[in-house]
Design a protein around this motif. Structure first.
Motif, PDB file in Angstrom:
ATOM      1  N   GLU A  20       9.888 -19.491  21.651  1.00  0.00           N
ATOM      2  CA  GLU A  20       9.820 -19.039  20.251  1.00  0.00           C
ATOM      3  C   GLU A  20       8.396 -19.158  19.741  1.00  0.00           C
ATOM      4  O   GLU A  20       7.852 -18.242  19.129  1.00  0.00           O
ATOM      5  N   ALA A  21       7.820 -20.340  20.027  1.00  0.00           N
ATOM      6  CA  ALA A  21       6.451 -20.588  19.548  1.00  0.00           C
ATOM      7  C   ALA A  21       5.541 -19.474  20.013  1.00  0.00           C
ATOM      8  O   ALA A  21       4.897 -18.791  19.224  1.00  0.00           O
ATOM      9  N   THR A  22       5.547 -19.233  21.343  1.00  0.00           N
ATOM     10  CA  THR A  22       4.659 -18.203  21.881  1.00  0.00           C
ATOM     11  C   THR A  22       4.888 -16.894  21.149  1.00  0.00           C
ATOM     12  O   THR A  22       3.947 -16.212  20.719  1.00  0.00           O
ATOM     13  N   GLU A  23       6.163 -16.594  20.960  1.00  0.00           N
ATOM     14  CA  GLU A  23       6.471 -15.319  20.300  1.00  0.00           C
ATOM     15  C   GLU A  23       5.890 -15.307  18.895  1.00  0.00           C
ATOM     16  O   GLU A  23       5.205 -14.362  18.486  1.00  0.00           O
ATOM     17  N   TYR A  24       6.046 -16.410  18.199  1.00  0.00           N
ATOM     18  CA  TYR A  24       5.540 -16.492  16.827  1.00  0.00           C
ATOM     19  C   TYR A  24       4.023 -16.343  16.820  1.00  0.00           C
ATOM     20  O   TYR A  24       3.458 -15.507  16.112  1.00  0.00           O
ATOM     21  N   PHE A  25       3.380 -17.086  17.718  1.00  0.00           N
ATOM     22  CA  PHE A  25       1.912 -17.003  17.784  1.00  0.00           C
ATOM     23  C   PHE A  25       1.485 -15.579  18.045  1.00  0.00           C
ATOM     24  O   PHE A  25       0.622 -15.014  17.374  1.00  0.00           O
ATOM     25  N   GLN A  26       2.154 -14.961  19.041  1.00  0.00           N
ATOM     26  CA  GLN A  26       1.806 -13.587  19.379  1.00  0.00           C
ATOM     27  C   GLN A  26       1.920 -12.708  18.131  1.00  0.00           C
ATOM     28  O   GLN A  26       1.050 -11.905  17.810  1.00  0.00           O
ATOM     29  N   HIS A  27       2.996 -12.977  17.387  1.00  0.00           N
ATOM     30  CA  HIS A  27       3.243 -12.170  16.189  1.00  0.00           C
ATOM     31  C   HIS A  27       2.087 -12.332  15.195  1.00  0.00           C
ATOM     32  O   HIS A  27       1.512 -11.340  14.727  1.00  0.00           O
ATOM     33  N   VAL A  28       1.706 -13.593  14.959  1.00  0.00           N
ATOM     34  CA  VAL A  28       0.600 -13.843  14.025  1.00  0.00           C
ATOM     35  C   VAL A  28      -0.629 -13.073  14.489  1.00  0.00           C
ATOM     36  O   VAL A  28      -1.217 -12.263  13.767  1.00  0.00           O
ATOM     37  N   THR A  29      -0.994 -13.297  15.740  1.00  0.00           N
ATOM     38  CA  THR A  29      -2.195 -12.650  16.267  1.00  0.00           C
ATOM     39  C   THR A  29      -2.115 -11.150  16.049  1.00  0.00           C
ATOM     40  O   THR A  29      -3.010 -10.527  15.502  1.00  0.00           O
ATOM     41  N   ASP A  30      -1.006 -10.563  16.452  1.00  0.00           N
ATOM     42  CA  ASP A  30      -0.887  -9.103  16.336  1.00  0.00           C
ATOM     43  C   ASP A  30      -1.071  -8.663  14.896  1.00  0.00           C
ATOM     44  O   ASP A  30      -1.872  -7.782  14.584  1.00  0.00           O
ATOM     45  N   THR A  31      -0.344  -9.302  14.008  1.00  0.00           N
ATOM     46  CA  THR A  31      -0.385  -8.855  12.602  1.00  0.00           C
ATOM     47  C   THR A  31      -1.811  -8.888  12.090  1.00  0.00           C
ATOM     48  O   THR A  31      -2.312  -7.905  11.548  1.00  0.00           O
ATOM     49  N   VAL A  32      -2.484 -10.011  12.294  1.00  0.00           N
ATOM     50  CA  VAL A  32      -3.813 -10.163  11.698  1.00  0.00           C
ATOM     51  C   VAL A  32      -4.796  -9.227  12.385  1.00  0.00           C
ATOM     52  O   VAL A  32      -5.515  -8.458  11.730  1.00  0.00           O
ATOM     53  N   CYS A  33      -4.779  -9.231  13.715  1.00  0.00           N
ATOM     54  CA  CYS A  33      -5.767  -8.414  14.431  1.00  0.00           C
ATOM     55  C   CYS A  33      -5.534  -6.937  14.168  1.00  0.00           C
ATOM     56  O   CYS A  33      -6.472  -6.140  14.152  1.00  0.00           O
ATOM     57  N   ASP A  34      -4.315  -6.594  13.931  1.00  0.00           N
ATOM     58  CA  ASP A  34      -3.999  -5.178  13.749  1.00  0.00           C
ATOM     59  C   ASP A  34      -4.879  -4.562  12.665  1.00  0.00           C
ATOM     60  O   ASP A  34      -5.367  -3.449  12.808  1.00  0.00           O
ATOM     61  N   ILE A  35      -5.125  -5.323  11.603  1.00  0.00           N
ATOM     62  CA  ILE A  35      -5.922  -4.762  10.507  1.00  0.00           C
ATOM     63  C   ILE A  35      -7.288  -4.328  11.017  1.00  0.00           C
ATOM     64  O   ILE A  35      -7.825  -3.305  10.630  1.00  0.00           O
ATOM     65  N   VAL A  36      -7.835  -5.132  11.921  1.00  0.00           N
ATOM     66  CA  VAL A  36      -9.172  -4.821  12.435  1.00  0.00           C
ATOM     67  C   VAL A  36      -9.089  -3.721  13.488  1.00  0.00           C
ATOM     68  O   VAL A  36      -9.947  -2.848  13.581  1.00  0.00           O
ATOM     69  N   GLU A  37      -8.020  -3.749  14.266  1.00  0.00           N
ATOM     70  CA  GLU A  37      -7.955  -2.871  15.441  1.00  0.00           C
ATOM     71  C   GLU A  37      -7.434  -1.483  15.127  1.00  0.00           C
ATOM     72  O   GLU A  37      -7.826  -0.517  15.752  1.00  0.00           O
ATOM     73  N   ARG A  38      -6.595  -1.405  14.112  1.00  0.00           N
ATOM     74  CA  ARG A  38      -5.930  -0.107  13.883  1.00  0.00           C
ATOM     75  C   ARG A  38      -6.967   0.990  13.640  1.00  0.00           C
ATOM     76  O   ARG A  38      -8.051   0.719  13.123  1.00  0.00           O
ATOM     77  N   PRO A  39      -6.672   2.215  14.065  1.00  0.00           N
ATOM     78  CA  PRO A  39      -7.592   3.324  13.833  1.00  0.00           C
ATOM     79  C   PRO A  39      -7.696   3.623  12.345  1.00  0.00           C
ATOM     80  O   PRO A  39      -6.840   3.213  11.560  1.00  0.00           O
ATOM     81  N   TRP A  40      -8.775   4.340  11.955  1.00  0.00           N
ATOM     82  CA  TRP A  40      -9.037   4.597  10.540  1.00  0.00           C
ATOM     83  C   TRP A  40      -7.838   5.259   9.876  1.00  0.00           C
ATOM     84  O   TRP A  40      -7.485   4.933   8.751  1.00  0.00           O
ATOM     85  N   ARG A  41      -7.228   6.192  10.594  1.00  0.00           N
ATOM     86  CA  ARG A  41      -6.160   6.957   9.915  1.00  0.00           C
ATOM     87  C   ARG A  41      -5.023   6.049   9.516  1.00  0.00           C
ATOM     88  O   ARG A  41      -4.260   6.344   8.615  1.00  0.00           O
ATOM     89  N   ARG A  42      -4.900   4.919  10.195  1.00  0.00           N
ATOM     90  CA  ARG A  42      -3.786   4.043   9.854  1.00  0.00           C
ATOM     91  C   ARG A  42      -4.151   3.052   8.741  1.00  0.00           C
ATOM     92  O   ARG A  42      -3.323   2.227   8.352  1.00  0.00           O
ATOM     93  N   MET A  43      -5.407   3.139   8.259  1.00  0.00           N
ATOM     94  CA  MET A  43      -5.741   2.301   7.095  1.00  0.00           C
ATOM     95  C   MET A  43      -4.992   2.843   5.888  1.00  0.00           C
ATOM     96  O   MET A  43      -4.910   4.058   5.700  1.00  0.00           O
ATOM     97  N   PRO A  44      -4.419   1.954   5.062  1.00  0.00           N
ATOM     98  CA  PRO A  44      -3.642   2.447   3.914  1.00  0.00           C
ATOM     99  C   PRO A  44      -4.510   3.259   2.960  1.00  0.00           C
ATOM    100  O   PRO A  44      -5.704   2.990   2.792  1.00  0.00           O
ATOM    101  N   LYS A  45      -3.899   4.295   2.354  1.00  0.00           N
ATOM    102  CA  LYS A  45      -4.624   5.130   1.373  1.00  0.00           C
ATOM    103  C   LYS A  45      -5.272   4.231   0.321  1.00  0.00           C
ATOM    104  O   LYS A  45      -6.443   4.368  -0.009  1.00  0.00           O
TER     105      LYS A  45
END
Lengths: 456, 1044, 216
Positions: A6-31
């Motif tokens: 569970e922990a690993t899954e949770y950590f992975q989730h945190v990492t993904d959520t936060v990093c996603d903001i930086v990693e996502r392509p421009w078009r996926r930035m909110p209007k």
């Protein structure tokens, strides 16, 4: 106690959520992000124009006059310095107090601090009549005139206080960033985006996350936290000396340092909430920046609001108790004179409005919170305006009494500084991990189960 | 560093630091720019200003300062602001006059004429460049001290708008003209006029010049048919007529206030616009000093409609419509039991007025022989006669003497101009020579001067500016400033006073004498010779039998006057006369709108309009209204309420069929139902300061001549006023009248501590000290060197002041609020003018201001006054808050201000409890004319001893540190100590009453040290422990117990 | 997940980076400080004058006293540049046909002016007074150097505020008997500082260091 899985899954989730903001392509930035950035950039442009005009034409473009040497310029300075207080407070003091809930917001708060201090720094320099000299005559540099700055002047103290504060909080922020930058670096490598990998790699200073590095890191972070803690209190105390040391009725009072620090924290927290709550929605950080975090902050708001209110009361009491007619008149004039409207705006926004946070509904409803926080920020700006402008309008000699009116350029400069602030903050949201991932993970219950490493 | 080089085209800058630059630019502009003036300036400078850089090195012009700053902007990061300036030149003269030391100021005696009176002056000149004008301390009449007009006359000398060339108009188009072509014209004219000179007229402003008088005699002898007219919009003709009624011939009353115990001024501004105001102020102050004054203080009563500085200085004031002065005096005379007194009617007077009357009468009787009554010039003739009779009743031979009027038989100015215009209209005038004055603007509105001028074939106007009249004439001749021309005059007491030029006419102007002599074919006789001939002639006639010849002449020039040449005082006998019957409104206490009274007053800024283009005068706040750059209709608060007009509202005034719109100023203490209109604003062709239609520069203020008729030129009745509801923004430096209740109350509470006043009875009690009762420390404890313990109270090292310890005292009993000090300071210290808009923004730059507070009933208030300059605190709040140490303490206790170090945080300003610091919010020369090459002449005005401050820099009073330094250096060079009174500040020099005293407190024998330890001395806000070096001397009033 | 590694060869950058980070600022500051010193940008300034007047000849060889031409130096703030008339006092008799003196003769004849270039120039907000210094015994040489050895005058001293203050705070080494102010190469026997101290004591010389001493 959760299982490592569970922990690993949770950590992975945190990492993904936060990093996603930086990693996502421009078009996926909110209007909304684009809109906000556009508006902020206009604001920043306005600031540039206003300051250029100011340097070319002179302070005369503002409303200041022979009675009011200072008005909006120093008001804005103190306002922004105040905003700049939450970050370090949250990161340092709450860190030392081991307040878990801080982890979700401290990164953003620190960023906010730095940006606010940058905005604040503009004003002491540009409020001078000849900034091109102030820029370096205010620093103790050896020179052919063989004269030094005057260390008796509180403005000198400001120079040191603010620059120290900026340095320390910037360091503190960056050190905190290193592990997360490393995380980003690794993720970019994994996706074969070498350019970004190289950039974040350079920024990560070759972080490996080895036990030794973690050990050092913890120490460094702790030391910096310890260093920042006194600063939180000292900076605004020093700023308050600008007034407390002066003898103008309404300035010349000993309660300013605590009063200003409380006010600073008050406004700082309000600003953090104003920024984080929308961000939380835009970038889906709900699970990380949790409601109980926000609630905790609202409680602090309530507490500091009452401290500030107490200070307002004390001022009046002392004025009356001192038996000094000039002092007494200044405060009566504040409350009932030509600037009464400003005074009562201040009281309403800073003392009455926050009482709403007694009720859980208000502490949990984001819309209400944001609304109240904006009011609080307005109130805190007015607090500084009331102290500076209304005290100066009517000092000792009635013949020099005068009413103050701002000009277009006063307003444009203030708006401009907001523009700069938000521009910086929006870019930060996009390019840097807005939440301290590793800290969140430590703070979470899973931390005790799973392996305490920031990357998988 | 090209950006520093004024000749560098990039910044297109026309500033010059030294003559070299100026000449270079002037030349370059002479070909490029169309500019009549500059070659003149250049030529003048080339011949008159030697070794210029040595001279002009220091007074960098404002723009020059900016260049340095500009360069610093570019290089501030590089810290290069101290690097080498542009290549600079030193241009020594080829032959240096003997005894002339470049850079050492010289002082010359000269004379200035103003509206039919004159002042004996001393001019300070740096290398031929007058930079300061002051009263001639040795002059028996003018003496030390000066008026605001005298001080500001210097600015006019360097006014770029002064006329620079002869103009010739034919209808609307103007033809080329020069002095030569004019001289030809005159030759032709004289031939044409032949012996008779029929149709030749001269319209002259009032002048006291003996030479002009002589030329006038020759002129009228030469041209039998010619006539000479004289006109002044503000004249004392009523006084002449009145004395003629009373004594059979026109006389001049001279009050001797020194011995007077009771002085009653009726509509008379003795200390203000009176031609003798300087002497009167001096004598009044002498009789006012509560300390060294055996006879005891005098008591001054004032009865007047519009608040004057005399009314503000008096012990008892009664606001009364000007038209009611006459019945009041009738009643007074009756009470005094004068012979032939008419039957009084008290209908017009309320209880207050009647009580005032009784007390006044009692006081006058009690002080018979030491009492005097004075009546203002605007009162009708018979009132003056009445006053003369009352004075005879009071046996006031010692307090008033009369001298024969120098030109007793001439018609009054009004009659004269009416006659002239009538003749012009019926075409009887072919040639009109107008010497000075501006009749088209200031002649009575009902005459239609402009139209009449059109009927005159050849009209010639000599004036400093090409003004309204010049435009309507066929010829305009630029007039030389009094500092540019030879002349002579008689001061009000008749003292023969000589005027010598300090410099060649900058713009090639000529004086009235120069023009007159052309008509008499004396064109090639130097004016100096004419003036001297007159002098020789006059000297012979003097009872004291002055010697003539070179010695006498040089001595007279050196002194500026001829000793014992004043007119002989006489004691004429009163003749019976009958007063004109009272008008309808003169027996009414209340009149309705439509029969209001309008009183035309002289303007404290522009006199009669002639100074309209003088920015110093336009910006100096009128002492009572604190109004700058304007004039207004003054109305009492109650009347304003009754008639429903508001402060700062545009109202329409209609009077005798004429209408005008003007802003309303609700003036506490203004007599009810009386409207005061100051003349002399609303000029259309004054210049780029006062208003110039042709260049789109709007007029300053409102032209009140529009409603002034020849029937009632001074006091008119039957006026109505109606608000239009339009708002108008006045630039007041203080505006407390419409302050809310709490503010008013706070002022009332503070005033007794800020401006200390005391009644003489209380003051005379033994052991009295002004500070004993207040919470403030004794001043003595503030001035003596502090003990070690006391010094330890402070965290910082205290100065010891072993050497000099400069200090000042300001005597509130003597200050009248005449504003001379403000302009003197402005001239001495290169204080800029900021303009109406910026004054409204509260950014005026005056280092010295005179605070004025109203006390008591808004309809009949008392005035508290207080001149405030930098108090030079020993423990200065401004000093410790300056982050760069731009304002520091000198070891002589001066609060030094280093402009070039200041970065302009304005923290010092916030921390100054006296608010005396002034910040350069903008570049104050940023009005369009500075970019006009013609304006370069302004740079000659600057005092080379004082830095011209740039934008973004704080400034304040320095106690005229440049004077202190120079005297110190001279004294040390000569190895002698500095005498007490050797160093004077500019404000001190200007003060006619000697209210300001400056000196070394450490010198126990000095006057200032004694005064500071006197019973009246106090420091303002001493409780703040600022330990100011300026001490105020409390004002002592002398109220009558029954009115008290 | 693969770990990102900087390639080996980047290691060699480290010391350079360090060196740059440490040395760069030092170098810049040094360059700055030197480049802007008055010694660098002011001293030795020697403009070309309209007439090649040689102080070396007139003062050095012929031994003219400074005050023969700069007459006002003891009375005025300004040591006025002499008018052409002064030159002609001698040059009507001596070197009457010298080509280099042509401008002087013309100026004198035409009552025109000669345009000398200013060498010693302090900022416009500095109010220096020659008479105050000369009469107290501050030698011309102290600020203007060995004029008697200058063919054409150049700037000798820094003329900065710090330089003024050095002397105002410690005048002794720069003082001499007032009658010797114009002497070039003044070198009294014994301790100069001590001598100066006596002169200061006798003439009650204590130079002020207030702002208003020089700035008004």
């Amino acid at each position: 106690m959760s299982s490592p899985a569970e922990a690993t899954e949770y950590f992975q989730h945190v990492t993904d959520t936060v990093c996603d903001i930086v990693e996502r392509p421009w078009r996926r930035m909110p209007k909304a992000w684009y809109v906000a950035l556009a508006i902020s950039l206009c604001g920043a442009g306005l600031l540039l124009i206003s300051l250029t005009k100011l340097v070319l034409t002179g302070i005369g473009i503002w409303g200041n006059n022979n009675t009011e040497g200072w008005a909006w310029d120093i008001t804005n300075f103190v306002f922004w310095i105040g905003i700049g207080h939450a970050g370090t407070l949250i990161s340092a003091i709450l860190f030392l107090m081991r307040q878990k809930w801080r982890t979700s917001i401290n990164r953003a708060a620190e960023a906010m601090t730095i940006f606010a201090v940058i905005c604040a720094g503009i004003f002491p320099l540009f409020h001078t009549g000849r900034p091109w000299f102030a820029a370096y005559w205010l620093l103790p540099l050896p020179n052919d005139m063989s004269i030094w700055p005057q260390f008796r002047s509180p403005l000198m103290w400001d120079v040191f206080a603010v620059s120290t504060y900026l340095t320390i909080s910037a360091l503190f922020w960056y050190v905190g960033l290193v592990p997360d930058l490393a995380t980003l670096r690794d993720r970019f490598v994994a996706r074969g985006l070498n350019v970004r990998a190289a950039i974040y790699g350079a920024l990560a200073l070759g972080w490996r996350g080895s036990a030794r590095q973690w050990h050092r890191f913890e120490k460094a972070y702790l030391i910096l936290a310890a260093l920042s803690t006194p600063l939180v209190l000292s900076v605004h105390s020093v700023v308050s000396f600008d007034f407390a040391v002066g003898q103008t009725p309404g300035w010349h009072t000993t309660i300013f340092p605590p009063y200003f620090v409380a006010g600073a924290i008050f406004s700082g927290f309000a600003m953090v909430l104003t920024l984080m709550i929308p961000a939380r929605y835009l970038f889906g950080l709900k699970e990380i920046v949790r409601v109980d975090h926000i609630e905790a902050m609202c409680k602090i708001l309530l507490a500091t609001s009452m401290m500030v209110g107490f200070a307002y009361g004390t001022e009046f009491f002392i004025a009356w108790y001192s038996g000094n007619p000039y002092e007494q008149f200044t405060f009566l004039n504040r409350a009932f004179g030509p600037f009464a409207w400003a005074y009562w705006t201040m009281v309403t926004c800073n003392v009455i409005v926050p009482q709403a946070f007694w009720f859980k509904r208000c502490r949990t409803n984001p819309y209400i919170i944001v609304f109240l926080c904006i009011l609080v920020n307005i109130g805190m700006w007015f607090e500084r305006f009331v102290i500076i402008a209304t005290s100066l309008t009517r000092t000792w000699i009635p013949s020099s009494w005068h009413y103050y009116q701002p000009t277009f350029w006063d307003i444009s400069t203030l708006i401009g500084s907001f523009g700069l602030f938000f521009t910086l903050f929006l870019l930060f949201m996009r390019f840097l991990p807005a939440v301290a991932m590793f800290e969140v993970k430590f703070a979470s219950d899973h931390a005790h189960a799973g392996p305490a490493t920031a990357h998988h | 560093m090209s950006s520093l080089n004024p000749k560098d085209g990039k910044n297109g800058d026309t500033t010059w630091r030294g003559l070299s630059d100026l000449v270079a630019q002037a030349k370059s502009e002479a070909d490029g720019v169309e500019d009549a003036g500059d070659p003149a300036v250049t030529a003048y400078l080339e011949q008159r200003v030697p070794d210029h850089d040595e001279l002009f090195g220091d007074p960098l012009s404002r723009r020059r300062f900016i260049q340095i700053m500009g360069a610093s902007i570019a290089l501030s990061s590089a810290g290069l602001s101290a690097c080498r300036w542009e290549e600079d030149h030193i241009v020594p003269e080829s032959h240096r006059p003997e005894g002339y030391i470049p850079g050492v100021p010289k002082r010359y005696a000269t004379a200035m004429e103003l509206g039919g009176t004159a002042y004996g002056l001393v001019v300070t000149a740096y290398d031929g460049r007058p930079i300061k004008v002051d009263g001639n301390a040795d002059h028996p009449h003018t003496g030390r001290g000066s008026t605001a007009f005298v001080q500001a006359s210097l600015l006019e000398l360097y006014d770029p708008d002064r006329s620079r060339a002869v103009e010739r108009h034919e209808g609307t188009n103007s033809l080329p003209a020069t002095w030569t072509s004019f001289e030809e014209e005159i030759r032709g004219l004289v031939k044409k006029l032949g012996q008779s000179g029929e149709g030749l007229r001269v319209l002259s402003e009032a002048t006291t010049s003996p030479t002009v008088a002589a030329l006038r005699r020759d002129f009228l002898a030469r041209f039998a048919g010619a006539r000479w007219h004289e006109y002044e919009p503000l004249s004392r003709d009523n006084e002449r007529a009145g004395t003629r009624m009373a004594f059979g011939r026109a006389m001049r009353p001279h009050l001797n206030l020194v011995g007077a115990k009771v002085i009653a001024a009726f509509d008379a501004d003795l200390l203000g616009d009176h031609p003798e105001s300087l002497r009167l102020s001096r004598d009044f102050a002498a009789g006012r000093d509560p300390d060294d004054n055996a006879a005891g203080m005098n008591r001054l009563y004032a009865v007047e409609s519009a608040f004057s500085i005399t009314g503000a200085t008096c012990d008892h004031r009664l606001p009364l419509r000007s038209e009611l002065i006459k019945p009041f005096l009738i009643a007074l005379e009756a009470k005094l039991g004068g012979t032939g007194a008419a039957a009084p009617s008290m209908a017009a007077f309320d209880a207050k007025a009647q009580k005032f009357l009784n007390v006044l009468a009692g006081d006058l009787v009690q002080n018979r022989g030491r009492a005097v009554v004075a009546v203002g010039a605007r009162q009708p003739a018979d009132v003056h006669a009445l006053a003369a009779r009352i004075n005879s009743v009071l046996a006031s031979d010692s307090t008033i003497t009369y001298t024969a009027d120098p030109d007793g038989d001439r018609p009054t100015h009004t009659e004269d101009i009416v006659q002239l215009v009538a003749d012009m209209q019926r075409g009887a005038v072919s040639t009109l020579l107008i010497l000075g004055g501006n009749p088209v603007y200031d002649a009575p509105a009902d005459l239609g001067m402009a139209a009449a001028l059109a009927k005159v074939a050849t009209s010639i106007h000599l004036s400093s500016y090409s003004d309204e009249t010049s435009a309507a004439c066929t010829w305009h001749l630029p007039r030389a400033h009094y500092l540019e021309s030879w002349g002579d005059a008689r001061t009000f007491d008749g003292t023969y006073t000589l005027g010598q030029p300090i410099l060649e006419p900058i713009f090639g102007g000529r004086s009235a004498i120069d023009v007159m002599k052309l008509f008499l074919g004396k064109g090639d006789v130097p004016t100096e010779q004419l003036v001297r001939e007159t002098f020789e002639a006059a000297a012979k006639e003097l009872p004291t039998g002055q010697t003539t010849g070179d010695t006498a002449w040089r001595r007279a020039l050196h002194d500026g006057y001829v000793a014992r040449s004043a007119a002989q005082g006489e004691k004429p006998a009163i003749q019976p006369f009958t007063l004109a019957p009272l008008g309808a409104t003169q027996s009414k206490a209340r009149v309705s709108n439509g029969s209001l009274e309008v009183v035309f007053t002289s303007n404290t800024a522009t006199f009669d309009g002639r100074f309209a283009n003088n920015a110093w005068l336009q910006e100096v706040p009128d002492f009572l209204t604190k109004m700058t750059w304007d004039n207004a209709a003054l109305i009492s608060p109650r009347t304003a309420a009754d008639l429903g007009v508001a402060h700062e509202e545009i109202a329409e005034i209609s009077l005798g069929g004429r209408k005008m719109q003007i802003v309303v100023y609700v003036m506490p203490g203004q007599a009810p139902l009386s409207i005061a209109l100051a003349l002399g604003q609303g000029r259309k062709r004054a210049g780029r300061v006062g208003g110039l239609d042709s260049e789109g520069v709007g007029s300053v203020g409102f032209d009140t001549y529009q409603v002034r008729s020849s029937k009632a030129p001074f006091i008119a009745t039957g006026a109505s006023i109606d608000g239009t509801g339009k708002k108008y923004r006045l630039s007041l430096t203080v505006d407390h009248y419409n302050l809310e209740e709490r503010g008013q109350q706070a002022i009332a509470e503070r005033l007794p501590d800020l401006v200390k006043e005391e009644d003489v009875e209380a003051y005379k009690k033994p052991g009295y000290s002004i500070v004993a009762d207040a919470h403030t420390p004794e001043i003595a404890t503030l001035t003596v060197p502090r003990t070690a313990d006391e010094a330890n109270e402070s965290l910082y090292k205290e100065h010891r002041y072993d050497g000099h310890r400069w200090g000042m005292t300001t005597d509130l009993s003597k200050c009248t609020g005449c504003n001379a000090c403000i302009i003197a300071c402005q001239a001495e210290n290169n204080v800029p003018v900021v303009g109406k808009e910026q004054v409204w923004r509260n950014r005026e730059m005056h280092w010295l201001r005179i605070d004025r507070y109203f006390k008591g009933d808004p309809d009949d208030p008392q005035i508290a006054r207080q001149p405030i300059l930098c108090q030079q605190c020993e423990n200065a709040p401004c000093e410790q808050v300056c982050p760069v140490g731009a304002t520091l303490h000198s070891d002589e206790g001066l609060n030094d201000m280093a402009y070039n170090r200041c970065v302009g945080t304005r923290y010092c300003l916030n921390n100054c409890p006296y608010r005396v610091r002034r910040f350069n919010f903008l570049r104050w020369d940023w009005y369009k004319e500075i970019d006009d090459p013609r304006a370069k002449v302004r740079s000659l005005l600057f005092n080379p001893e004082v830095t011209v401050r740039s934008r973004g820099v704080m400034e304040k009073c320095t106690f005229c540190v440049q004077r202190i330094q120079n005297v110190k250096i001279q004294a040390k060079n000569a190895g002698r100590p500095i005498e007490d009174g050797e160093i004077t500040t500019a404000c001190q020099d200007a003060c006619p009453t000697g209210a300001i005293v400056f000196g070394d407190i450490n010198d126990k024998r000095s006057k200032v040290a004694a005064l500071r330890l006197g019973p009246r001395a106090y420091n303002m806000l001493a409780e703040l422990n600022t330990r100011p070096r300026n001490a105020f001397l409390a004002r002592i009033r002398n109220p009558h117990p029954e009115l008290g | 997940m693969a770990r990102f590694e900087f390639p080996q060869w980047t290691e060699s950058f480290k010391k350079w980076v360090l060196l740059l980070m440490a040395g760069g600022p030092v170098y810049l500051v040094a360059l700055w400080a030197y480049g802007l010193r008055p010694e660098t940008i002011r001293i030795g300034y020697q403009p070309k004058q309209p007439v090649p007047y040689s102080h070396a000849l007139h003062v050095g060889e012929l031994g003219l006293d400074c005050r023969y031409c700069h007459t006002t130096v003891e009375k005025s703030a300004h040591a006025a540049i002499p008018p052409a008339q002064f030159c002609m006092n001698c040059h009507t008799a001596i070197r009457t046909d010298s080509a280099v003196l042509q401008p002087v003769r013309e100026a004198f004849a035409a009552d025109a002016t000669l345009k000398w270039k200013r060498v010693h120039d302090v900022p416009d907000y500095v109010f220096f007074n020659h008479s105050a210094h000369v009469t107290r015994g501050v030698g011309c040489e102290e600020c203007h150097g060995r004029i008697d050895r200058m063919e054409e005058v150049y700037q000798y001293a820094r003329l900065t505020m710090g330089w003024c203050l050095d002397c105002h705070r410690d005048p002794a080494p720069h003082l001499r008997p007032p009658e010797l102010v114009t002497q070039m190469g003044y070198d009294p026997p014994g301790d100069r500082r001590e001598l100066g101290r006596q002169i200061a004591a006798n003439n009650r010389i204590n130079p002020p260091t207030n702002c208003s001493t020089c700035h008004r």
